[in-house]
Every structure is written in structure tokens, then in C-alpha cells.
Scaffold this active site. Structure first.
Site, PDB file in Angstrom:
ATOM      1  N   GLU A 175       0.954  -1.603   0.091  1.00  0.00           N
ATOM      2  CA  GLU A 175      -0.063   0.207   0.233  1.00  0.00           C
ATOM      3  C   GLU A 175       1.022   1.305   0.187  1.00  0.00           C
ATOM      4  O   GLU A 175       0.906   1.898   0.943  1.00  0.00           O
ATOM      5  CB  GLU A 175      -1.100   0.058   1.097  1.00  0.00           C
ATOM      6  CG  GLU A 175      -1.763  -1.633   1.107  1.00  0.00           C
ATOM      7  CD  GLU A 175      -2.671  -1.203   2.523  1.00  0.00           C
ATOM      8  OE1 GLU A 175      -2.658  -0.290   2.841  1.00  0.00           O
ATOM      9  OE2 GLU A 175      -3.623  -2.360   2.156  1.00  0.00           O
ATOM     10  N   GLU A 477      -6.598  -5.978  -3.436  1.00  0.00           N
ATOM     11  CA  GLU A 477      -6.821  -4.638  -2.609  1.00  0.00           C
ATOM     12  C   GLU A 477      -5.562  -5.283  -3.551  1.00  0.00           C
ATOM     13  O   GLU A 477      -5.221  -5.024  -4.918  1.00  0.00           O
ATOM     14  CB  GLU A 477      -6.512  -4.246  -1.520  1.00  0.00           C
ATOM     15  CG  GLU A 477      -6.085  -3.039  -1.423  1.00  0.00           C
ATOM     16  CD  GLU A 477      -6.183  -2.412   0.295  1.00  0.00           C
ATOM     17  OE1 GLU A 477      -7.366  -1.961   0.777  1.00  0.00           O
ATOM     18  OE2 GLU A 477      -5.490  -3.606   1.012  1.00  0.00           O
ATOM     19  N   GLU A 483      -9.066   4.098   0.506  1.00  0.00           N
ATOM     20  CA  GLU A 483      -9.302   4.429   1.459  1.00  0.00           C
ATOM     21  C   GLU A 483      -8.267   5.059   2.561  1.00  0.00           C
ATOM     22  O   GLU A 483      -7.987   6.184   3.012  1.00  0.00           O
ATOM     23  CB  GLU A 483      -9.112   3.033   2.500  1.00  0.00           C
ATOM     24  CG  GLU A 483      -7.484   2.709   2.124  1.00  0.00           C
ATOM     25  CD  GLU A 483      -7.259   1.173   3.330  1.00  0.00           C
ATOM     26  OE1 GLU A 483      -8.351   0.695   3.872  1.00  0.00           O
ATOM     27  OE2 GLU A 483      -6.249   0.725   2.699  1.00  0.00           O
TER      28      GLU A 483
HETATM   29  C1  NOJ Z   1      -8.255  -3.036   5.181  1.00  0.00           C
HETATM   30  C2  NOJ Z   1      -8.614  -3.205   4.192  1.00  0.00           C
HETATM   31  O1  NOJ Z   1      -8.467  -2.261   2.856  1.00  0.00           O
HETATM   32  C3  NOJ Z   1     -10.403  -1.556   4.105  1.00  0.00           C
HETATM   33  O2  NOJ Z   1     -11.058  -1.680   3.782  1.00  0.00           O
HETATM   34  C4  NOJ Z   1     -10.582  -2.626   5.676  1.00  0.00           C
HETATM   35  O3  NOJ Z   1     -11.774  -1.533   5.718  1.00  0.00           O
HETATM   36  C5  NOJ Z   1      -9.933  -2.221   6.825  1.00  0.00           C
HETATM   37  N1  NOJ Z   1      -8.890  -3.097   7.009  1.00  0.00           N
HETATM   38  C6  NOJ Z   1     -10.588  -3.089   8.697  1.00  0.00           C
HETATM   39  O4  NOJ Z   1     -11.333  -4.446   7.984  1.00  0.00           O
HETATM   40 CA    CA Z   2      -5.833  -2.075   2.741  1.00  0.00          CA
END
Ligand code: NOJ
Ligand code: CA
Length: 689
Positions: A175, A477, A483
């Protein structure tokens, strides 16, 4: 008999040593442009090299292995038996960026044999496509149990160029924002690693069919020489396998420009084994809303308490929103026990079968089904597979009982922080992409498939095309997603998405979660780009499951955006990247698999862009009504929708504000030149085995 075999072997070895002409084998792609040379050097070291149109792309680069309890397998090698084949076929995907994938390649499989008394051998299988190369190693049964300390595969980039890469072995898994450096500036990189040579040719290095082997990082050892580094194991060598065994494929993609590189990425799928699940008609592409963005905004919590997101009232609100807008799924995060307190460091608290106090899974599933919606399951493990694995069967059974046919999993832990149990019951800490996790992910996918459940892991192992073999592995992902626009420091710059398209997206679908039409993160933090760009991302960042993540009230404020999101397909008959430069811009055309309607999406980074393209994917001369979602002059939130008449083949101008976007749907006029709207041929059965 017993006496003949060693004598024959000695004869073969003597011949191999006596005839050095056997020391190089060439393989040419079907169009004759790409040539792979496999050779042995004077001291019998194996190398591979690639040229295109006679110009080197990969200079002679090492191959071999270091083993923990046997001598290295890397010198005194001679090329023995060589078998050559060709393939020209096409196969059908159950879902994807295109329905039919063409597999056209030339192949050779060579046996390397040690000329010493050890006399061990292994095979190298090479495939040359018109747009790239793949090779893998086959270890014969005679090698038995192998403890592999190092894979010696190298990629010596023949000419200078620019690289886009994220750091392998760094705490934040995949990430990251991408580094853009000269090739000589690469440290230790994940794949796909994308390169633009100074000649303009684009390359990507990656792997395919990562099964039962650690992921490959690439470490620069000098100049432009990159060497495979296998993601480590908590204990012992990174890879322990029992021969016969085939390693994952090492892959080179080649394109004249960034768009061609993207269009070359089918090679990854072609190098994976066909569908192993039989009938997969139950795997459905879909869009989904969910109890999600509000936790990232910190207006709700995963934990129980006054701000708990997964309350029945809030879940019903999201189900109603999904039902009203034709979205098939609703994700509910924070539905289960274990989120209270500091969940990040306490995966051992998670239960995957018990609901949190104020949530009723059965009732939520019933309410959803009554409205034509399915819950999307959620298993956040905090990287604690020691807690998750023993619960997996029961957790999936529970979902199956309630008609939950897809699950998002999560492995939030620092890289190197996966808590796993050894066969003798001890706790160890593993990497997200080491051999242990490669096995774990496939185990989850196989267990889910038994129950007709699709899987979408976050903080996953990278994608290497296993969706072909396991079509219920629908997305993941594995890069810095939306996010980070809620709470990231910094949030994603506009260049990030235009970089993802030509790096991470070469590997396969990503659950990026586009569509934050409010353009606001936590506390109103602005998100780079425009509303039109958020829409275009549904076309640029492919996934057969796409989230519609913003709050229902935010969509209700921008009905034109919501209309686009309702209508945009998630399963395609065909996809063609039309233009792009890594980190700069990208324009793609995709044809809806269900209706045959063409869509176009574009994103740009810094400066305003006007890109002129011929509409040559449409029927030549035919009239279409184009509905355009585009940037208005009034700033990032100014979304304009207009309709214009166009003809197939005519020029089209994609105009985008800085950080902007452009999305179009082309509806064919009925009864015009070319006849009724082009429909895809009647559905055939996708590949099954
Ligand atoms: C990381 C994930 O990428 C995200 O989408 C999720 O909301 C959180 N973890 C909590 O599970
Ligand atoms: Ca993540």
C-alpha cells in the site's frame, strides 16, 4: 537394465560437453519480433536473454538456485533435450475484461543437466508471445524434497530507462505510492515493476501462477541487474517443496507504449492453468454498497458502542440504498465480535461466527434477500491466521447458510507481522507474500469455492492471474486504495491512479473502491481530482466487483453521478487501452458483455488534457448517441452531462481538467448503417475442467 542407465547418462553428458553448439537455443515469437535466447556460459551457467526487432531488451541474465542441503544448482550445466511446440487458441473467461483470450505463442522446454558426477537435471519451459515472454522451472521427482534458499533468476535490463516501483520487504506491504526513478535507482521492488526504456519501449516484470512458492521481489544488485529475491519465511529457507514441482512463471511484458503494455497483460492469464472449479456460473460480477466509508471517515466505528456502524438500523439504510439503485451487494464491516479495543494488534480476539451484540446476521441477510440484495461477508483477521484458519470452515458455512456468496477478507498487520501457527503448534510471524501466505490464500479460495463463495482479500498476496484457475478469486486490494483518501498522510495524488493503471493493474482486478463523489475524506480533507474522474475510475481500474463506497446521502446530492454508477457495467466483452503514459493519463474503451454497448473512460493527472482519438472501436460510419460525463469549468465538483451524436470511426476529443476525468456511453442508433446494435454472439460455455 540397471547398468545401462548410468552408461547412457555418461554418454549424454560426454556428448553435451563435446558439442558446445548445443549451448544456445533460440525461441522466436509467432510474429518473429521477440527472440528469447537460452544459453550456457563457459563454466556452464544458464542464462536467458530477450531481444525485440534485433535490439536487446534483457541482456544475458542468470538462472539457477541455491539449496539449503544440496550443492547449488547453477553451474556445470549443459542443455540437453529440447522440445518445441506452438499454440494458437482462444479460451473463454467466465467473467473478465474480455470474454475471449487469445493464446498464441511459441514454446520450448529444455533440460539442463549437470556435467559433473552429481548429474542432476531440471527443465526450463519458455513461451514467447508477440507481446512478452514467460518461463518457469520444472524440478523432476529425482530432486525430492528441496529447501530453496535463493532463486538466482536475474533480469538485466539492457538499456537505460525509467522505473515505477513499490518497495518489497517494506513495512506497508503493497500500500505505497509508487517510486519513479531511473532503473539504477531501484532498491528492492515488488512486481509488477514497470519500465519505460529511453527508446520508448515499455516493459513490465512480474510473475504468473504463484502457487506453493514465495512471491518474488526484485533486488537491484548492480547497474541495471535485478535479481529475484524470494519473500522470506519465518523459519528456514523461503521455499520448501517436494519435486516434481513447477515454479511460478517469470514474466516479461513488452509494449511500444504504455497502452500497449496494458493490452499485453493477458499473458499473465495465459500462463495460468485453466479453470479447476468446473461450473462457475455462480460467480457473479456485481456492484456493492456498504457500511465502510463512514468508519474510514471516523464518523462510525467498527467497534461496538455509540458510533457502531454495523447496527441493524444502519445496515437496513445501506440495504435500502443498494436496492433502490440496483446494487447487488452490501458489505457490513464490524458485524462480528473482536473489534472492540485495539483490533489492529489483536487478531486473536476475532470471532468469525459470532455477531457483535447489536447485530443480527440472520435478520440482516433476510432483510437484504427480501429486497433482492445479498450481504457481502467480511473477515478481517488483523493478519492473525493462527486465529482465522481454525474458524474458516465454520465461518464460511455460516455465510453459505445465510446466502452470503462473497467475502472480503483482510490481513491488516505490518509486513512480516502475519501471526501463523507451525505444524507443531508454535506461533511464528510471516510475510504477507511468503510461501505460507501463498498457501493460506489458496486454501481460503478453495474452501470458499466448495461453498460457492467468491473471495476478495485485502492486504493480500499479489495477483498472478490465478483467477483463471479459481474464478471465485474475483478481486483483491494489493495496492494503495481509496481508503488513503479518507485518512492517508498524504492522501493519494492524482498521479497515483494513472500509475496504478500501468503497474498494479497489469496483474489483475483491484478492489480500489472508486466513486467518492463527495471528494472529501476525514474532517472534509479534499480528495485530489474531480467527480468525473471518480466515475471514470470505474472504467479504468478494473474489477468484476466494484464498490459504491460513498455515503448514500452524498450520492443523493449528485444524481448525475449516481445514474452513471447505476449504469456502468462490471463485466466486459472486450477492453482496449487506447492511450496513456504511466502516471500521466489513461484512456480505455470497454464493451459491455451483456448488451454490447461501448463505454470509454479517461483520467489525467496535472495539466488539463485534450486527447484526440478515433472512435475506431465503434462500427464504422454508424451513428451513436454519446452520453458524456465530464469536468465542468466550475471546479472539481462541477460534473457536466451532455449527449452528442457521433459516428463510428470519427475523431473524439477526451477533455479533462487537471486531475480530471471523462466517461462516455455510446448507444448505437437503431436501423442505421451497420444494422441493429452489434450484439455479442450467443453466450458459449466458459472454460471448465
Ligand atoms: C483494510 C481494508 O483495506 C479496508 O477496506 C478495511 O475497511 C479495513 N482493513 C478493516 O477491515
Ligand atoms: Ca488496505
Amino acid at each position: 537394465m540397471r547398468m545401462i542407465a548410468p552408461a547412457l547418462r555418461m554418454l549424454v553428458l560426454a556428448l553435451l560437453v563435446a558439442f558446445p553448439a548445443l549451448a544456445a537455443e533460440r525461441l522466436t515469437s509467432p510474429d518473429g519480433r521477440i527472440e528469447v535466447t537460452v544459453a550456457v556460459t563457459g563454466d556452464g551457467r544458464a542464462t536467458w536473454a530477450v531481444s525485440r526487432d534485433g535490439r536487446p531488451l534483457i541482456a544475458p541474465s542468470a538462472l539457477g538456485f541455491i539449496l539449503a542441503d544440496a550443492p547449488k544448482l547453477d553451474r556445470n550445466l549443459a542443455i540437453g533435450h529440447v522440445r518445441r511446440t506452438r499454440a494458437d487458441s482462444r479460451w473463454e473467461q467466465p467473467w473478465g475484461e474480455r470474454r475471449f483470450v487469445v493464446d498464441r505463442h511459441a514454446a520450448m522446454r529444455l533440460t539442463f543437466t549437470e556435467t559433473t558426477r552429481l548429474g542432476r537435471s531440471f527443465d526450463l519451459e519458455v513461451r514467447a508471445f508477440d507481446t512478452g515472454v514467460g518461463f518457469r522451472f520444472h524440478f523432476p521427482e529425482a530432486l525430492g524434497r528441496m529447501r530453496v534458499v535463493e532463486e538466482l533468476t536475474e533480469f538485466d535490463i539492457a538499456t537505460e530507462g525509467t522505473a515505477w516501483w513499490t518497495q518489497g520487504g517494506q513495512w506497508n506491504r503493497y500500500e505505497q505510492l509508487y517510486n519513479r526513478t531511473r532503473v539504477e535507482g531501484i532498491g528492492q521492488a515488488h512486481t509488477p515493476l514497470t519500465l519505460r526504456l529511453d527508446t520508448g519501449v515499455h516493459l513490465a516484470l512480474h510473475e504468473a501462477a504463484l502457487v506453493d512458492w514465495p512471491a518474488m521481489w526484485l533486488t537491484r544488485i548492480e547497474g541495471r541487474r535485478l535479481k529475484a529475491r524470494l519473500s522470506p519465511a519465518a523459519e528456514g529457507p523461503p521455499a520448501v517443496v517436494t519435486a516434481p514441482f513447477a515454479t511460478p512463471w517469470r514474466v516479461l511484458l513488452v509494449g511500444d507504449d504504455a497502452a500497449a503494455l496494458y493490452n499485453a497483460s493477458d499473458i499473465i492469464l495465459n500462463l495460468n492453468a485453466p479453470n479447476r472449479l468446473g461450473d462457475v456460473s455462480w460467480v457473479t460480477p456485481f456492484k456493492y454498497a456498504g457500511v465502510w466509508w463512514e468508519m474510514h471517515l471516523d464518523t462510525k466505528t467498527w467497534a461496538t458502542g455509540p458510533r457502531h456502524g454495523a447496527t441493524m438500523a444502519n445496515v437496513r439504510r445501506h440495504i435500502d440504498f443498494a436496492a433502490a439503485n440496483g446494487l447487488r451487494g452490501v458489505l457490513v464491516e464490524g458485524w462480528n465480535r473482536g473489534w472492540d479495543g485495539d483490533w489492529f494488534g489483536h487478531g486473536e480476539d476475532f470471532s468469525f461466527t459470532e455477531s457483535a451484540g447489536d447485530f443480527d446476521l440472520a435478520e440482516a441477510a433476510r432483510y437484504a434477500r427480501a429486497k433482492g440484495v445479498r450481504l457481502v461477508g467480511h473477515h478481517e483477521t488483523a493478519g492473525d491466521i493462527a486465529t482465522y484458519e481454525p474458524q474458516l470452515s465454520a465461518a464460511l458455512d455460516l455465510y453459505a447458510r445465510h446466502g452470503v456468496d462473497s467475502v472480503k477478507t483482510g490481513y491488516v498487520a505490518d509486513a512480516g507481522g502475519i501471526r501463523a501457527r507451525t505444524p507443531d503448534g508454535r506461533i511464528v510471524y510471516e510475510w504477507h507474500d511468503g510461501q505460507r501466505m501463498v498457501r493460506h490464500h489458496l486454501h481460503v479460495v478453495e474452501e470458499a469455492a466448495k461453498r460457492r463463495i467468491a473471495v476478495n482479500p485485502h492486504e493480500p498476496v499479489k495477483d498472478t492471474g490465478l483467477r483463471r484457475t479459481y474464478p471465485n478469486w474475483v478481486s483483491r486490494e494489493g495496492a494503495r486504495g481509496m481508503e488513503y483518501n479518507a485518512w492517508g498522510s498524504p492522501p493519494n495524488p492524482a498521479s497515483h491512479e494513472a500509475t496504478l493503471v500501468f503497474t498494479r493493474m497489469l496483474a489483475g482486478p483491484m478492489d480500489y473502491t472508486p466513486g467518492i463523489v463527495s471528494l472529501e475524506g476525514r474532517g472534509g480533507m479534499p480528495i485530489a481530482g474531480t467527480v468525473a474522474r471518480q466515475l471514470a475510475l470505474y472504467l479504468l481500474i478494473y474489477s468484476p466487483i466494484q464498490m459504491v463506497p460513498d455515503l448514500p446521502e452524498n450520492y443523493e446530492r449528485v444524481p448525475a453521478a449516481l445514474r452513471f454508477i447505476r449504469e456502468v457495467p462490471v463485466d466486459w466483452e472486450e477492453s482496449r487501452m487506447l492511450a496513456g503514459d504511466v502516471g500521466g493519463h489513461a484512456v480505455i474503451a470497454r464493451k459491455d458483455r451483456a448488451t454490447g454497448t461501448w463505454w470509454l473512460g479517461g483520467i489525467a493527472t496535472d495539466s488539463p488534457r485534450e486527447i484526440r482519438l478515433p472512435l475506431d472501436f465503434l462500427e464504422p460510419g454508424r451513428r451513436y448517441r454519446a452520453t458524456v460525463w465530464k469536468d465542468g469549468p466550475g471546479g472539481p465538483k462541477d460534473l457536466r452531462v451532455e449527449t452528442v451524436e457521433v459516428r463510428g470511426g470519427a475523431p473524439w476529443t477526451v477533455s479533462m481538467a487537471p486531475g480530471g476525468g471523462h466517461a462516455v456511453r455510446f448507444d448505437a442508433r437503431k436501423g442505421e448503417a451497420g444494422g441493429p446494435a452489434a450484439r455479442p454472439p450467443a453466450a458459449k460455455r466458459p472454460e471448465r475442467r
